[in-house]
Design a protein around this motif. Structure first.
Motif, PDB file in Angstrom:
ATOM      1  N   ALA A 413       0.830  -1.211   0.000  1.00 45.34           N
ATOM      2  CA  ALA A 413       0.000   0.000   0.000  1.00 45.34           C
ATOM      3  C   ALA A 413       0.864   1.261   0.000  1.00 45.34           C
ATOM      4  O   ALA A 413       0.586   2.218  -0.751  1.00 45.34           O
ATOM      5  N   MET A 414       1.893   1.273   0.808  1.00 44.51           N
ATOM      6  CA  MET A 414       2.762   2.452   0.893  1.00 44.51           C
ATOM      7  C   MET A 414       3.456   2.719  -0.435  1.00 44.51           C
ATOM      8  O   MET A 414       3.604   3.867  -0.861  1.00 44.51           O
ATOM      9  N   ASN A 415       3.859   1.661  -1.107  1.00 45.17           N
ATOM     10  CA  ASN A 415       4.496   1.845  -2.414  1.00 45.17           C
ATOM     11  C   ASN A 415       3.498   2.357  -3.447  1.00 45.17           C
ATOM     12  O   ASN A 415       3.835   3.202  -4.285  1.00 45.17           O
ATOM     13  N   ALA A 416       2.267   1.875  -3.393  1.00 42.78           N
ATOM     14  CA  ALA A 416       1.246   2.349  -4.336  1.00 42.78           C
ATOM     15  C   ALA A 416       1.045   3.858  -4.182  1.00 42.78           C
ATOM     16  O   ALA A 416       0.927   4.595  -5.173  1.00 42.78           O
ATOM     17  N   TYR A 417       1.023   4.320  -2.934  1.00 43.97           N
ATOM     18  CA  TYR A 417       0.860   5.753  -2.683  1.00 43.97           C
ATOM     19  C   TYR A 417       2.084   6.521  -3.169  1.00 43.97           C
ATOM     20  O   TYR A 417       1.962   7.569  -3.822  1.00 43.97           O
ATOM     21  N   TYR A 418       3.248   6.009  -2.865  1.00 47.10           N
ATOM     22  CA  TYR A 418       4.516   6.650  -3.249  1.00 47.10           C
ATOM     23  C   TYR A 418       4.607   6.822  -4.767  1.00 47.10           C
ATOM     24  O   TYR A 418       4.952   7.890  -5.273  1.00 47.10           O
ATOM     25  N   GLN A 419       4.260   5.781  -5.506  1.00 49.55           N
ATOM     26  CA  GLN A 419       4.360   5.829  -6.965  1.00 49.55           C
ATOM     27  C   GLN A 419       3.330   6.788  -7.559  1.00 49.55           C
ATOM     28  O   GLN A 419       3.633   7.557  -8.486  1.00 49.55           O
ATOM     29  N   SER A 420       2.113   6.773  -7.015  1.00 47.65           N
ATOM     30  CA  SER A 420       1.043   7.611  -7.581  1.00 47.65           C
ATOM     31  C   SER A 420       1.215   9.083  -7.241  1.00 47.65           C
ATOM     32  O   SER A 420       0.654   9.950  -7.908  1.00 47.65           O
ATOM     33  N   SER A 421       2.014   9.375  -6.187  1.00 50.13           N
ATOM     34  CA  SER A 421       2.176  10.752  -5.728  1.00 50.13           C
ATOM     35  C   SER A 421       3.380  11.455  -6.332  1.00 50.13           C
ATOM     36  O   SER A 421       3.623  12.627  -6.040  1.00 50.13           O
ATOM     37  N   GLY A 422       4.143  10.752  -7.132  1.00 54.64           N
ATOM     38  CA  GLY A 422       5.266  11.395  -7.802  1.00 54.64           C
ATOM     39  C   GLY A 422       6.643  10.890  -7.431  1.00 54.64           C
ATOM     40  O   GLY A 422       7.651  11.416  -7.897  1.00 54.64           O
ATOM     41  N   ARG A 423       6.703   9.903  -6.526  1.00 56.28           N
ATOM     42  CA  ARG A 423       7.977   9.258  -6.169  1.00 56.28           C
ATOM     43  C   ARG A 423       8.976  10.227  -5.544  1.00 56.28           C
ATOM     44  O   ARG A 423      10.172  10.126  -5.757  1.00 56.28           O
ATOM     45  N   HIS A 424       8.497  11.176  -4.775  1.00 54.04           N
ATOM     46  CA  HIS A 424       9.386  12.022  -3.992  1.00 54.04           C
ATOM     47  C   HIS A 424       9.679  11.315  -2.669  1.00 54.04           C
ATOM     48  O   HIS A 424       8.831  10.580  -2.156  1.00 54.04           O
ATOM     49  N   ASP A 425      10.846  11.555  -2.114  1.00 56.64           N
ATOM     50  CA  ASP A 425      11.176  10.897  -0.861  1.00 56.64           C
ATOM     51  C   ASP A 425      10.150  11.185   0.227  1.00 56.64           C
ATOM     52  O   ASP A 425       9.820  10.320   1.042  1.00 56.64           O
ATOM     53  N   TYR A 426       9.620  12.410   0.219  1.00 59.31           N
ATOM     54  CA  TYR A 426       8.653  12.742   1.262  1.00 59.31           C
ATOM     55  C   TYR A 426       7.329  11.997   1.081  1.00 59.31           C
ATOM     56  O   TYR A 426       6.538  11.890   2.022  1.00 59.31           O
ATOM     57  N   ASP A 427       7.082  11.451  -0.126  1.00 64.16           N
ATOM     58  CA  ASP A 427       5.874  10.654  -0.341  1.00 64.16           C
ATOM     59  C   ASP A 427       5.972   9.296   0.352  1.00 64.16           C
ATOM     60  O   ASP A 427       4.973   8.570   0.461  1.00 64.16           O
ATOM     61  N   CYS A 428       7.160   8.952   0.815  1.00 67.23           N
ATOM     62  CA  CYS A 428       7.371   7.683   1.533  1.00 67.23           C
ATOM     63  C   CYS A 428       7.627   7.948   3.022  1.00 67.23           C
ATOM     64  O   CYS A 428       8.127   7.077   3.742  1.00 67.23           O
ATOM     65  N   TYR A 429       7.291   9.122   3.480  1.00 61.96           N
ATOM     66  CA  TYR A 429       7.598   9.490   4.868  1.00 61.96           C
ATOM     67  C   TYR A 429       6.745   8.688   5.857  1.00 61.96           C
ATOM     68  O   TYR A 429       7.252   7.992   6.731  1.00 61.96           O
ATOM     69  N   PHE A 430       5.420   8.774   5.712  1.00 60.28           N
ATOM     70  CA  PHE A 430       4.478   8.025   6.545  1.00 60.28           C
ATOM     71  C   PHE A 430       4.862   8.094   8.035  1.00 60.28           C
ATOM     72  O   PHE A 430       5.003   7.058   8.709  1.00 60.28           O
ATOM     73  N   SER A 431       5.044   9.312   8.517  1.00 56.61           N
ATOM     74  CA  SER A 431       5.403   9.530   9.930  1.00 56.61           C
ATOM     75  C   SER A 431       6.619   8.703  10.344  1.00 56.61           C
ATOM     76  O   SER A 431       6.644   8.031  11.378  1.00 56.61           O
ATOM     77  N   GLN A 432       7.613   8.712   9.488  1.00 58.24           N
ATOM     78  CA  GLN A 432       8.900   8.045   9.717  1.00 58.24           C
ATOM     79  C   GLN A 432       8.807   6.523   9.718  1.00 58.24           C
ATOM     80  O   GLN A 432       9.682   5.830  10.242  1.00 58.24           O
ATOM     81  N   THR A 433       7.778   5.969   9.069  1.00 58.58           N
ATOM     82  CA  THR A 433       7.656   4.502   9.017  1.00 58.58           C
ATOM     83  C   THR A 433       7.995   3.936   7.643  1.00 58.58           C
ATOM     84  O   THR A 433       8.029   2.718   7.467  1.00 58.58           O
ATOM     85  N   GLY A 434       8.241   4.818   6.651  1.00 63.85           N
ATOM     86  CA  GLY A 434       8.546   4.353   5.294  1.00 63.85           C
ATOM     87  C   GLY A 434      10.028   4.384   4.984  1.00 63.85           C
ATOM     88  O   GLY A 434      10.804   5.123   5.593  1.00 63.85           O
ATOM     89  N   LEU A 435      10.419   3.595   3.997  1.00 69.34           N
ATOM     90  CA  LEU A 435      11.825   3.497   3.600  1.00 69.34           C
ATOM     91  C   LEU A 435      11.899   3.385   2.085  1.00 69.34           C
ATOM     92  O   LEU A 435      11.256   2.516   1.488  1.00 69.34           O
TER      93      LEU A 435
END
Length: 450
Positions: A413-435
């Protein structure tokens, strides 16, 4: 690396483990569950995962952690517990042994299927005369304490390195080290025979002085073999030669009938620059071929048709283990419960994860950091799915539903959001739970967009 799927050839053989009964003499695949990591999942999560998603039916732990023993209650997964080396001298006295059983065994047994106590680990390699002198007395006293507690079906043994042998090449020449043979191993083997407990050994071809000429011999790959001129037997893999060396030493003392348990064996997947034989490919080859070999029921040249209970080392990569990089990378699984690689131990042939793909320039994915709480990861899933993104792949029947874990579903799910939002590092932030990672987390038919 071979392109064939190891699941297809290994899994049918390994599934036979599930139908061989629960006795100590049945063939079984186990795993050493170490906990030297600060990012490992809680024991209850581990126990549920092993029961639901793998064919592993027994674990060996290096302590008597009550959280682990509680987690494995009513799972049907048998547990071998270990007594710390330093506790051995005191347990040679019956009052202390009875107290130990009362504290560490009785509160959990039989709901937790404790089947064996390993008294210390590789004591003969320590050279500590105090430990050596108290080892067998402690084993005997603990066995008596179990009987006094009304427990009659827990075995007592202790694991050894193959340093206990001398003249181990060829296997037929092997014998126990002088003095150790009569003072330690003769009486110990007599006790094991009387109590129907196995002689536990830790054979590691990985430590067998590897070279370009011997690596295929260690990995069960095609090779010219090594001839034992005494028997005329040509060994085609180092594992069989190691076990037959142990058997020859035992038989020479009149104890060839005592069962042998492979308490540890494995191969690391990542090492340092000066460890050329530590590769992902070699780890897959050794563990995959080992499981296929022990599940065949062929035994070894000197022990044909004999079955060996075998514990792979190890369940997890443990980031706090001392030593070389390899020491921290023996694991079959990462802390998020996805396989480092898969050799066919997942139920139903589900890979449940992936072997990391090589980095692909310009492509990145977002996954969940190891060690994040279930609550936080579930919040990530709920947030992504509420945004209208396609979450069907992680729903029942979807391509990414297995493994059915919060960690795996959240990563998708987190990757789906990251890819659809433009693949910026901050799109994978998720309150410091993403990598953000450059290794493709896709596996099987589950494809992560990029």
């Amino acid at each position: 690396m071979a392109t064939s799927n190891p699941n297809l050839s290994i899994l049918p053989l390994l599934l036979a483990f599930l139908f061989l009964g629960g006795s100590h003499h049945a063939l079984a695949i186990g795993v050493n569950y170490g906990t030297l990591g600060d990012n490992l999942p809680p024991p209850a999560t581990v126990a549920a995962f092993l029961k639901q998603h793998t064919i592993i039916d027994r674990v060996k732990i290096f302590n008597t952690d009550p959280a682990i023993l509680t987690a494995f209650k009513n799972t049907g997964i048998s547990v071998t517990v270990t007594i710390g080396n330093g506790d051995i001298p005191s347990l040679a006295k019956l009052p202390a042994a009875r107290d130990w059983v009362s504290t560490h065994i009785s509160p959990f047994y039989p709901s937790t299927q404790i089947t064996r106590i390993a008294v210390g680990n590789e004591i003969t390699a320590t050279g500590d005369k105090n430990l050596l002198g108290h080892l067998l007395p402690a084993m005997k006293t603990l066995y008596s304490a179990l009987k006094l507690a009304g427990i009659s079906n827990i075995q007592v043994s202790t694991p050894h390195t193959l340093g206990i042998l001398t003249n181990s090449e060829p296997p037929s020449n092997a014998r126990f080290r002088p003095v150790f043979d009569k003072v330690i191993f003769g009486p110990m083997l007599e006790f094991l025979r009387e109590t129907k407990s196995p002689f536990m050994v830790n054979p590691y071809p990985y430590f067998g002085g590897l070279s370009e000429n011997s690596i295929n011999y260690a990995l069960f790959k095609p090779n010219p073999g090594v001839l034992d001129s005494n028997t005329g037997i040509r060994y085609t893999n180092m594992f069989d030669a190691m076990l037959d060396s142990v058997y020859s030493a035992m038989k020479r003392m009149g104890y060839g009938d005592v069962e042998i348990c492979v308490a540890e064996t494995g191969w690391p997947s990542v090492g340092d620059a000066n460890q050329p034989f530590v590769t992902m490919e070699n780890a897959i080859s050794y563990n995959g071929n080992l499981l296929k070999h022990v599940s065949s029921g062929k035994g070894t040249p000197l022990m044909p048709n004999r079955r060996f209970e075998t514990f792979l080392f190890a369940l997890f990569n443990e980031n706090q283990k001392p030593g070389s990089t390899a020491e921290r990378n023996f694991g079959l699984f990462r802390p998020d419960l996805t396989p480092v690689y898969d050799v066919g131990i997942m139920r139903g042939g589900q890979a449940g994860g992936h072997t990391p793909s090589p980095s692909v320039s310009g492509k990145k994915w977002c996954v969940a950091k190891p060690g994040i709480s279930v609550q936080a990861l579930q919040s990530n899933i709920d947030y992504v799915c509420s945004k209208g993104l396609d979450c069907k792949p992680i729903q029942s029947g979807g391509a990414c539903f297995q493994p059915d874990t919060i960690q795996s579903h959240a990563a998708y799910a987190m990757n789906a959001y990251y890819q659809s939002s433009g693949r910026h590092d901050y799109d994978c932030y998720f309150s410091q739970t993403g990598l953000v990672t450059s290794s493709d987390p896709s596996y099987g038919t589950c494809r992560y967009s990029s």
